[in-house]
Scaffold this motif. Structure first.
Motif, mmCIF file in Angstrom:
data_model
loop_
_atom_site.group_PDB
_atom_site.id
_atom_site.type_symbol
_atom_site.label_atom_id
_atom_site.label_comp_id
_atom_site.label_asym_id
_atom_site.label_seq_id
_atom_site.Cartn_x
_atom_site.Cartn_y
_atom_site.Cartn_z
ATOM 1 N N PHE A 2 0.833 -1.199 0.000
ATOM 2 C CA PHE A 2 0.000 0.000 0.000
ATOM 3 C C PHE A 2 0.867 1.248 0.000
ATOM 4 C CE2 PHE A 2 -2.633 -3.167 2.390
ATOM 5 C CZ PHE A 2 -3.634 -3.311 1.444
ATOM 6 N N GLU A 3 0.321 2.344 -0.519
ATOM 7 C CA GLU A 3 1.061 3.607 -0.570
ATOM 8 C C GLU A 3 0.424 4.703 0.270
ATOM 9 O OE1 GLU A 3 1.377 4.648 -4.666
ATOM 10 O OE2 GLU A 3 2.747 2.996 -5.163
ATOM 11 N N THR A 4 -0.895 4.686 0.429
ATOM 12 C CA THR A 4 -1.577 5.752 1.174
ATOM 13 C C THR A 4 -1.990 5.322 2.575
ATOM 14 O OG1 THR A 4 -3.802 5.159 0.400
ATOM 15 C CG2 THR A 4 -2.497 6.632 -1.004
ATOM 16 N N ILE A 5 -1.810 4.043 2.872
ATOM 17 C CA ILE A 5 -2.078 3.525 4.209
ATOM 18 C C ILE A 5 -0.946 2.584 4.590
ATOM 19 C CG2 ILE A 5 -4.575 3.630 3.807
ATOM 20 C CD1 ILE A 5 -4.554 0.545 3.638
ATOM 21 N N THR A 6 -0.860 2.269 5.889
ATOM 22 C CA THR A 6 -0.009 1.163 6.324
ATOM 23 C C THR A 6 -0.913 0.101 6.911
ATOM 24 O OG1 THR A 6 0.357 2.108 8.541
ATOM 25 C CG2 THR A 6 1.936 2.698 6.807
ATOM 26 N N TYR A 7 -0.473 -1.146 6.821
ATOM 27 C CA TYR A 7 -1.294 -2.271 7.269
ATOM 28 C C TYR A 7 -0.382 -3.280 7.953
ATOM 29 C CZ TYR A 7 -4.591 -6.215 7.005
ATOM 30 O OH TYR A 7 -5.427 -7.269 7.300
ATOM 31 N N ASN A 19 -2.241 7.130 5.931
ATOM 32 C CA ASN A 19 -0.851 7.599 5.957
ATOM 33 C C ASN A 19 -0.586 8.707 4.929
ATOM 34 O OD1 ASN A 19 1.813 7.600 6.891
ATOM 35 N ND2 ASN A 19 2.449 6.066 5.387
ATOM 36 N N ARG A 20 -1.345 9.802 5.048
ATOM 37 C CA ARG A 20 -1.050 11.028 4.294
ATOM 38 C C ARG A 20 -1.021 12.196 5.290
ATOM 39 N NH1 ARG A 20 -4.556 12.904 0.190
ATOM 40 N NH2 ARG A 20 -2.723 13.513 -1.034
ATOM 41 N N PRO A 21 -0.135 12.128 6.270
ATOM 42 C CA PRO A 21 -0.178 13.098 7.368
ATOM 43 C C PRO A 21 -0.005 14.544 6.931
ATOM 44 C CG PRO A 21 1.877 11.858 7.403
ATOM 45 C CD PRO A 21 0.978 11.172 6.432
ATOM 46 N N ASP A 22 0.729 14.769 5.838
ATOM 47 C CA ASP A 22 0.923 16.132 5.353
ATOM 48 C C ASP A 22 -0.362 16.726 4.789
ATOM 49 O OD1 ASP A 22 1.209 14.122 3.373
ATOM 50 O OD2 ASP A 22 2.007 15.603 1.971
ATOM 51 N N LYS A 23 -1.342 15.849 4.482
ATOM 52 C CA LYS A 23 -2.649 16.278 3.983
ATOM 53 C C LYS A 23 -3.754 15.990 5.004
ATOM 54 C CE LYS A 23 -1.159 17.477 -0.146
ATOM 55 N NZ LYS A 23 -1.231 18.873 -0.652
ATOM 56 N N LEU A 24 -3.360 15.814 6.252
ATOM 57 C CA LEU A 24 -4.297 15.458 7.323
ATOM 58 C C LEU A 24 -5.072 14.187 6.970
ATOM 59 C CD1 LEU A 24 -5.656 18.969 8.422
ATOM 60 C CD2 LEU A 24 -3.739 17.663 9.364
ATOM 61 N N ASN A 25 -4.381 13.295 6.268
ATOM 62 C CA ASN A 25 -4.943 12.003 5.876
ATOM 63 C C ASN A 25 -6.215 12.135 5.048
ATOM 64 O OD1 ASN A 25 -2.848 10.589 7.256
ATOM 65 N ND2 ASN A 25 -3.938 10.932 9.173
ATOM 66 N N ALA A 29 -8.693 8.900 -4.323
ATOM 67 C CA ALA A 29 -9.291 7.658 -4.817
ATOM 68 C C ALA A 29 -8.443 6.440 -4.462
ATOM 69 C CB ALA A 29 -9.493 7.749 -6.326
ATOM 70 N N GLN A 30 -7.143 6.586 -4.524
ATOM 71 C CA GLN A 30 -6.263 5.465 -4.203
ATOM 72 C C GLN A 30 -6.435 5.027 -2.751
ATOM 73 O OE1 GLN A 30 -2.100 6.243 -4.833
ATOM 74 N NE2 GLN A 30 -1.455 4.197 -4.249
ATOM 75 N N MET A 31 -6.609 5.988 -1.841
ATOM 76 C CA MET A 31 -6.793 5.632 -0.443
ATOM 77 C C MET A 31 -8.106 4.883 -0.244
ATOM 78 S SD MET A 31 -6.945 8.011 3.001
ATOM 79 C CE MET A 31 -5.181 8.343 3.119
ATOM 80 N N ASN A 32 -9.169 5.332 -0.910
ATOM 81 C CA ASN A 32 -10.437 4.603 -0.834
ATOM 82 C C ASN A 32 -10.232 3.134 -1.215
ATOM 83 O OD1 ASN A 32 -12.067 7.455 -2.270
ATOM 84 N ND2 ASN A 32 -12.119 6.874 -0.127
ATOM 85 N N HIS A 82 -15.933 4.967 -5.520
ATOM 86 C CA HIS A 82 -14.863 4.945 -4.520
ATOM 87 C C HIS A 82 -15.363 4.869 -3.066
ATOM 88 C CE1 HIS A 82 -12.208 5.670 -7.817
ATOM 89 N NE2 HIS A 82 -12.777 6.826 -8.112
ATOM 90 N N TYR A 83 -16.173 5.814 -2.650
ATOM 91 C CA TYR A 83 -16.577 5.842 -1.244
ATOM 92 C C TYR A 83 -17.561 4.730 -0.900
ATOM 93 C CZ TYR A 83 -14.169 10.263 -0.554
ATOM 94 O OH TYR A 83 -13.207 11.228 -0.436
ATOM 95 N N GLY A 84 -18.563 4.533 -1.760
ATOM 96 C CA GLY A 84 -19.549 3.488 -1.492
ATOM 97 C C GLY A 84 -18.932 2.119 -1.332
#
Length: 257
Positions: A2-7, A19-25, A29-32, A82-84
């Motif tokens: 994963f790139e936008t989260i850690t698992y 895991n996008r702390p600079d963007k307040l997470n 779409a990739q994170m979804n 994405h969200y659904g």
């Protein structure tokens, strides 16, 4: 992976960290997709008996990354694509899921927390239905869950006024199980997740099914579903262990089977 989260999996607990702390997470779409995939993986992994979702840095999740929003965007299609699917994957997971709200949870970040089974909130964290501030309606299942937790009138207030809810207020409203002092944050979240991971996992999944059935079925149909669920629970190793432990006057050692 994963790139936008850690698992990470430790002692039966899957830790999913935005895991996008600079963007307040904030969501992209990739994170979804990655959250959806991580939850699916946890659901299928027999070694996972509890999931914790939290955020890296000072935020839990600030909602949609507005830098990705364009005038041509079809917001409804974004939800469908994405969200659904992300929220539905959380809903379908039969293992207990904890939202460990370490900082602000706004917009769809608030929705993500609402979709979890338990919410633990840091005393410095806050919740906000921020959609109204950009002329949108709460999405990602927000009002579905919110109205069940606090009632229609309070849900309307939180959605329309879009005011910040402090950690203390979140507990008072029933939006969080408990508020935790920052110094004890990691210790208490770890202890609570370990407690859930040590419980009869199959029974928890069946309880989650029954709670969904309770809002969708007639009472007669619910009683039949209840009987079917109890039959399944009665065949588990954990049920036999629980009965044996009771008879032997010892603590149960459940294995999630």
């Amino acid at each position: 992976m994963f790139e936008t989260i850690t698992y990470d999996i430790k002692d039966g607990v899957a830790w999913l960290t935005l895991n996008r702390p600079d963007k307040l997470n904030a969501f992209i779409a990739q994170m979804n997709r990655e959250i959806k995939d991580a939850i699916r993986s946890a659901a299928q992994d027999d070694d996972v008996r509890c999931v914790v979702i939290t955020g890296e840095g000072r935020a839990f999740c600030s909602g949609q990354d507005l830098s990705e929003v364009t005038e041509e965007m079809d917001h409804g299609q974004v939800l469908r694509d994405h969200y659904g699917p992300m929220i539905m994957q959380i809903r379908q997971c039969e293992k207990p899921i904890i939202a460990a709200i370490n900082g602000v949870a706004a917009g769809a970040g608030f929705s993500l927390a609402l979709a979890c089974d338990f919410r633990l909130i840091s005393e410095r964290a806050s919740l906000m239905n921020a959609f109204i501030h950009v002329g949108l309606i709460p999405d990602s299942g927000n009002l579905y869950y919110l109205s069940k937790l606090v009632g229609l009138a309070k849900a309307a207030e939180l959605a329309i006024l879009g005011e910040k809810v402090t950690a203390e207020q979140a507990v008072e409203l029933g939006l969080a199980l408990r508020a935790i002092e920052e110094d004890n944050w990691t210790k208490e979240v770890t202890a609570f997740s370990a407690r859930l991971a040590s419980m009869p996992t199959k029974a928890i999944g069946l309880i989650k099914r029954s709670l969904k059935d309770a809002t969708n079925l007639s009472f007669e149909d619910y009683l039949e579903k209840e009987a079917q669920g109890q039959r399944i629970a009665g065949l588990t190793e954990d049920h036999r262990e629980g009965v044996n432990a009771f008879m032997q006057k010892r603590k149960s050692e459940f294995r999630g089977r």
